[in-house]
Design an enzyme around this catalytic site. Structure first.
Site, PDB file in Angstrom:
ATOM      1  N   ASP A  76      30.598  -3.660 -35.610  1.00 58.33           N
ATOM      2  CA  ASP A  76      29.455  -3.738 -36.517  1.00 58.33           C
ATOM      3  C   ASP A  76      29.619  -2.884 -37.754  1.00 58.33           C
ATOM      4  OD1 ASP A  76      27.700  -5.458 -35.213  1.00 58.33           O
ATOM      5  OD2 ASP A  76      27.049  -3.887 -33.846  1.00 58.33           O
TER       6      ASP A  76
HETATM    7  C1  BGC Z   1      26.490   1.526 -34.454  1.00 58.96           C
HETATM    8  C2  BGC Z   1      27.004   0.349 -33.711  1.00 58.96           C
HETATM    9  C3  BGC Z   1      25.865  -0.589 -33.429  1.00 58.96           C
HETATM   10  C4  BGC Z   1      25.151  -0.918 -34.710  1.00 58.96           C
HETATM   11  C5  BGC Z   1      23.991  -1.863 -34.504  1.00 58.96           C
HETATM   12  C6  BGC Z   1      25.778   1.103 -35.687  1.00 58.96           C
HETATM   13  O1  BGC Z   1      25.249   2.183 -36.342  1.00 58.96           O
HETATM   14  O2  BGC Z   1      27.557   2.369 -34.790  1.00 58.96           O
HETATM   15  O3  BGC Z   1      27.649   0.738 -32.529  1.00 58.96           O
HETATM   16  O4  BGC Z   1      26.360  -1.769 -32.885  1.00 58.96           O
HETATM   17  O5  BGC Z   1      24.718   0.227 -35.361  1.00 58.96           O
HETATM   18  O6  BGC Z   1      22.820  -1.255 -34.171  1.00 58.96           O
HETATM   19  C1  NOJ Z   2      27.259  -1.899 -30.285  1.00 55.98           C
HETATM   20  C2  NOJ Z   2      26.763  -3.276 -30.510  1.00 55.98           C
HETATM   21  O1  NOJ Z   2      25.709  -3.552 -29.622  1.00 55.98           O
HETATM   22  C3  NOJ Z   2      27.856  -4.265 -30.342  1.00 55.98           C
HETATM   23  O2  NOJ Z   2      27.396  -5.550 -30.637  1.00 55.98           O
HETATM   24  C4  NOJ Z   2      29.019  -3.892 -31.212  1.00 55.98           C
HETATM   25  O3  NOJ Z   2      30.017  -4.823 -30.998  1.00 55.98           O
HETATM   26  C5  NOJ Z   2      29.510  -2.498 -30.933  1.00 55.98           C
HETATM   27  N1  NOJ Z   2      28.426  -1.598 -31.071  1.00 55.98           N
HETATM   28  C6  NOJ Z   2      30.675  -2.083 -31.832  1.00 55.98           C
HETATM   29  O4  NOJ Z   2      30.275  -1.896 -33.136  1.00 55.98           O
END
Ligand code: BGC
Ligand code: NOJ
Length: 823
Positions: free
Chosen positions: A495
């Site tokens: 993400d």
């Molecule tokens: C986090 C991710 C997460 C995303 C969506 C980001 O700040 O690092 O792990 O999937 O937010 O909420």
């Molecule tokens: C948490 C999110 O829920 C997931 O969708 C994502 O792939 C990982 N973070 C890595 O960014």
């Protein structure tokens, strides 16, 4: 250092001290009513949706931590204590918390009185049941005052913690006998209320927080508790609570039990009101109509005695034993491994139920159900609860747009896509193919493919589920960039790779800000995922009678593999992506972020460029650059400065989260890759580095629950290397279960049979794996001589055909026993 131990026989994790490094929690509820409970009885309850139907209030990131929960205060002379230690924090003579599957038991004792609290949410009931037993272990008669306490949330948890100008005036309650009813907003648009009851006649009660606490006290010293005199307050606005006070006298050796019920009730509009107020009823405003309590009374009656409550508890335990029996591992001589096989499945069910909404790291108001997340979660539950996986996959597909792209998240209550986040995460569509593929491989339910499913929840725009998958697959084919690799959109699985965002404004959300045209940045990971899911998609196409489409899928996958080998290989490992300028990401030429785990994992799982030796080279590079004693970091070296062209990944301090943390979610991709490429022992070395049961002795550093995975462990560049964050709700659960069950144990559901190719670690010489598949129990007795040698599979009993390592029971057969000799 340990803070507890596994009780394998009882199937419980036993926490021996309230002073865990962080609240160690459990989940109650498995259908519509849910609750979180920490080892000190903190947490909260909600119905279906942690944001829109919150029953009890919880303040995250509060001081002291984890102060809200279901509190039982015991006043014994001048001493006031809680069996779960908090909130009075009176030192206890004995304390123990046992987290089991769907229930938690907390026991405490002080000055010769022992309190045992059992918390569970029965199946088929919208209620948290609390059985509290007080026992006098002393030689003297005890006169105790027992006070219960919960604090209501005004339903919408987001509004509850922000909209005080309204909320302080709306609270309404009713009190009748042992039950306190919370009916805020029931008068207008709500058709639901909550109650908190006890199966005894209380000596006093409170429903107004200020009266209960006193003007300036906290939960640790409520006036009603310290004085032993409840205020009998009827809330009028402000913060309604529910508290019962009971005087309990115990002879030496005597014990008394009470059943408390925190319930939720919905009433159809026409039946909302009682004909007239009951005798003895108290309510906020006597001029107002009175709620119809019939459904609440029925629920209270169901748990009106300890015997009744315990019957429901036993039924719940039996339910969980059955639920977790479809895959099991025994006789390995490695207790930790067998614990993982069990507890990992439990975590998978919890992630199904809660998605990413409510944990001690997810506030329950921020996110609904992620399209990508929940599709992956299916990998961990299809074998345990196929019908529920089917229902979820339907809901996921129903939020897809007609062009094959998808809402990134949706709300569980409304099932509507979350417009604040929107779409354009270009990996999303492919996860749906993966989830449906896993479901159909498990069940053989080809009819699902023909089911009509809406696009974007439209009542008119519908197509078969198969057509949804077709559009998913074509979405990738139709959105390729300059190197013939898939365009990344806002991000792929990671993400934080926001390659079209270029944000200089701290008020932007990295994930929602898009200011590039999206025509350049490409993802090597999506390309590999495409190759990884293509065989499933082709098989599903054949099942649906679309031979031509199956052939198309195979051609496109071959083309994609070529594109990856040409533009996605960096010499020693797979590149991660191309940015908007067409520069390489995850290359030895980069200043930081030279190598990423995702593409080494997916590249080796999909065996991209196997004829050129790419998977093994990529895996060797993982070992060399990314491995640490705490697992494999996501990238290296971490970004030291903010990269406008990369986004959030470079915003985290080195070693944290996507910037160099150990993501327990994608370590299993490497584990699977190692097994799939013939190196099971190395896979095992990675497996134990992050598997929580193996980290139990290091709990002082790791800090989170040793019975479940956390999303992230601080990486080698972080000062607090080894410290975990974000336990429970993470795709980590499903993927590690895939790694363990399908690759280490080697049992995989395929379209035409069950694959049994065990690749257990070398120290496990013998094992029995049980796996239910399509109504047949397969028992595989493994002899592990050399774990990377050939596997010989033979039938010991039951009728079945064996083709290499693929087995299929004969029609009507219920149990097949096999012998698998490895090496
Ligand atoms: C986090 C991710 C997460 C995303 C969506 C980001 O700040 O690092 O792990 O999937 O937010 O909420
Ligand atoms: C948490 C999110 O829920 C997931 O969708 C994502 O792939 C990982 N973070 C890595 O960014």
């Amino acid at each position: 250092m340990k803070f507890g131990h596994f009780d394998d026989k009882a199937r419980e994790y036993v926490i021996e001290t309230p002073h865990t490094p962080y609240p160690w929690i459990n989940y109650l509820g498995n259908e519509e009513f849910f609750a979180l409970v920490s080892n000190t009885a903190g947490g909260y309850a909600f119905y279906k949706d942690a944001r829109l139907r919150r029953l009890t209030r919880y303040r995250y990131n509060d001081v002291p931590l984890d102060a809200n929960g279901r509190h039982f205060y015991i006043k014994d002379g001048d001493t006031v204590w809680n069996p779960g230690f908090k909130p009075t924090r009176t030192p206890l003579d004995f304390y123990e918390c046992r987290h089991g599957f769907g229930y938690t038991k907390i026991a405490g004792s002080k000055n010769g009185v022992r309190a045992d609290l059992l918390l569970f949410v029965p199946n088929g009931a919208n209620a948290e049941v609390q059985v509290l037993t007080l026992r006098n272990d002393s030689k003297k008669r005890k006169k105790l005052v027992l006070t219960s306490f919960v604090e209501w949330c005004l339903w919408n948890a987001q509004d509850d913690c922000t909209n005080f100008q309204r909320n302080f005036s709306t609270g309404e309650v009713e009190v009748l006998g042992g039950a306190i009813y919370h009916k805020t907003e029931y008068r207008e648009r709500r058709d639901h209320y909550a109650f908190y009851s006890v199966n005894a006649k209380p000596d006093g009660f409170d429903t107004d927080r200020e009266t209960f606490l006193g003007p300036d006290a906290g939960y640790d010293a409520p006036r009603a508790v310290l004085s032993g005199k409840a205020g009998n307050s009827v809330a009028d606005g402000w913060s309604p609570i529910a508290s019962h006070q009971l005087k309990v006298e115990l002879k030496p050796g005597e014990s008394k039990s009470f059943v408390f019920v925190l319930g939720y009730v919905e009433v159809p509009e026409k039946d909302k009101w009682a004909k007239k107020p009951e005798r003895g009823l108290l309510q906020t405003n006597p001029a107002m109509a009175v709620v119809n309590k019939a459904p609440a009374l029925a629920l209270q009656k169901r748990f009106s005695t300890v015997a009744k409550a315990m019957r429901e508890f036993r039924a719940l335990r039996a339910f969980w034993d059955a639920q977790l029996s479809h895959f099991s591992l025994s006789g390995t001589g490695d207790a930790k491994l067998e614990r993982m096989a069990l507890w990992n499945q439990y975590q998978c069910v919890v992630t199904y139920n809660f998605a990413r909404s409510a944990s001690y790291f997810e506030s329950g108001i921020g996110r609904g159900i992620g399209f990508r997340d929940t599709s992956q979660d299916m990998l961990g539950v299809v074998h345990q609860m196929a019908p529920r996986a089917r229902a979820r996959l339907f809901d996921v597909a129903a939020t897809q747009f007609p062009d094959g792209s998808a809402y990134h998240q949706f709300q569980p209550l409304t099932k509507r896509g979350n417009a604040d986040i929107g779409s354009n995460f270009n990996d999303d569509p492919l996860w749906l193919v993966l989830g449906v593929g896993a479901y159909v491989r498990e069940t053989g339910d080809a009819a699902f493919l023909e089911e009509m499913v809406p696009f974007d929840n439209s009542p008119t725009d519908k197509a078969t589920l198969y057509e949804h998958l077709r559009r998913s697959f074509h979405y990738t084919v139709d959105h390729l960039g300059p190197h013939g690799l898939p365009l990344i959109g806002r991000a792929d699985w990671n993400d934080c790779l926001n390659l079209n965002c270029f944000s200089k404004d701290p008020n932007d959300s990295f994930q929602c800000c898009t200011n590039k045209d999206g025509k350049n940045a490409e993802s090597v990971m999506i390309a590999q995922m495409f190759c990884y899911v293509a065989p499933d998609y082709a098989a599903l196409s054949r099942l649906a009678g679309r031979e031509e489409e199956a052939a198309f899928a195979e051609r496109e996958a071959a083309k994609m593999e070529k594109a990856i080998c040409k533009a996605g290989w960096d010499g020693e490992w797979f590149l991660r992506a191309y940015d908007d300028f067409g520069h390489r990401i995850g290359s030895k030429a980069c200043e930081d972020g030279k190598i990423f785990i995702e593409t080494q994992g997916f590249g080796s799982m999909a065996r991209i460029g196997a004829d050129k030796g790419y998977p093994i080279k990529a895996l060797d590079s993982v070992k060399k650059h990314l491995d640490t004693p705490w697992g494999i970091v996501i990238l290296d070296p971490p970004y030291r400065r903010y990269h406008l062209e990369l986004g959030e990944v470079s915003s985290y301090p080195p070693g944290y989260k996507e910037n160099g943390g150990v993501f327990c979610h994608n370590n299993p991709w490497v584990i699977v890759g190692e097994v799939a490429n013939g190196r099971p022992q190395r896979a095992w070395e990675y497996y134990v580095k992050i598997a929580p049961a193996y980290l139990e002795e290091k709990s002082d550093v790791h800090r989170l629950e040793p019975y479940v995975y956390a999303q992230m462990v601080a990486g080698k560049a972080a000062r607090r290397h080894g410290e975990a964050k974000n336990s429970w709700l993470t795709g980590t659960a499903a993927w590690n279960f895939v790694a363990l069950s399908q690759w280490i144990c080697g049992v995989r559901a395929e379209f035409g049979g069950l694959r049994a190719e065990p690749r257990l670690p070398a120290h496990v010489k013998k094992a029995t794996i049980r796996r239910d598949w399509r109504g047949v129990r397969y028992e595989i007795r493994v002899e592990n001589r050399r774990n990377d040698g050939p596997v010989r599979l033979e039938v010991v009993s039951g009728k079945a055909t064996v083709d290499g390592t693929l087995v299929r029971a004969a029609r009507g057969e219920k149990k097949v026993v096999l012998r698998a000799v490895v090496g």
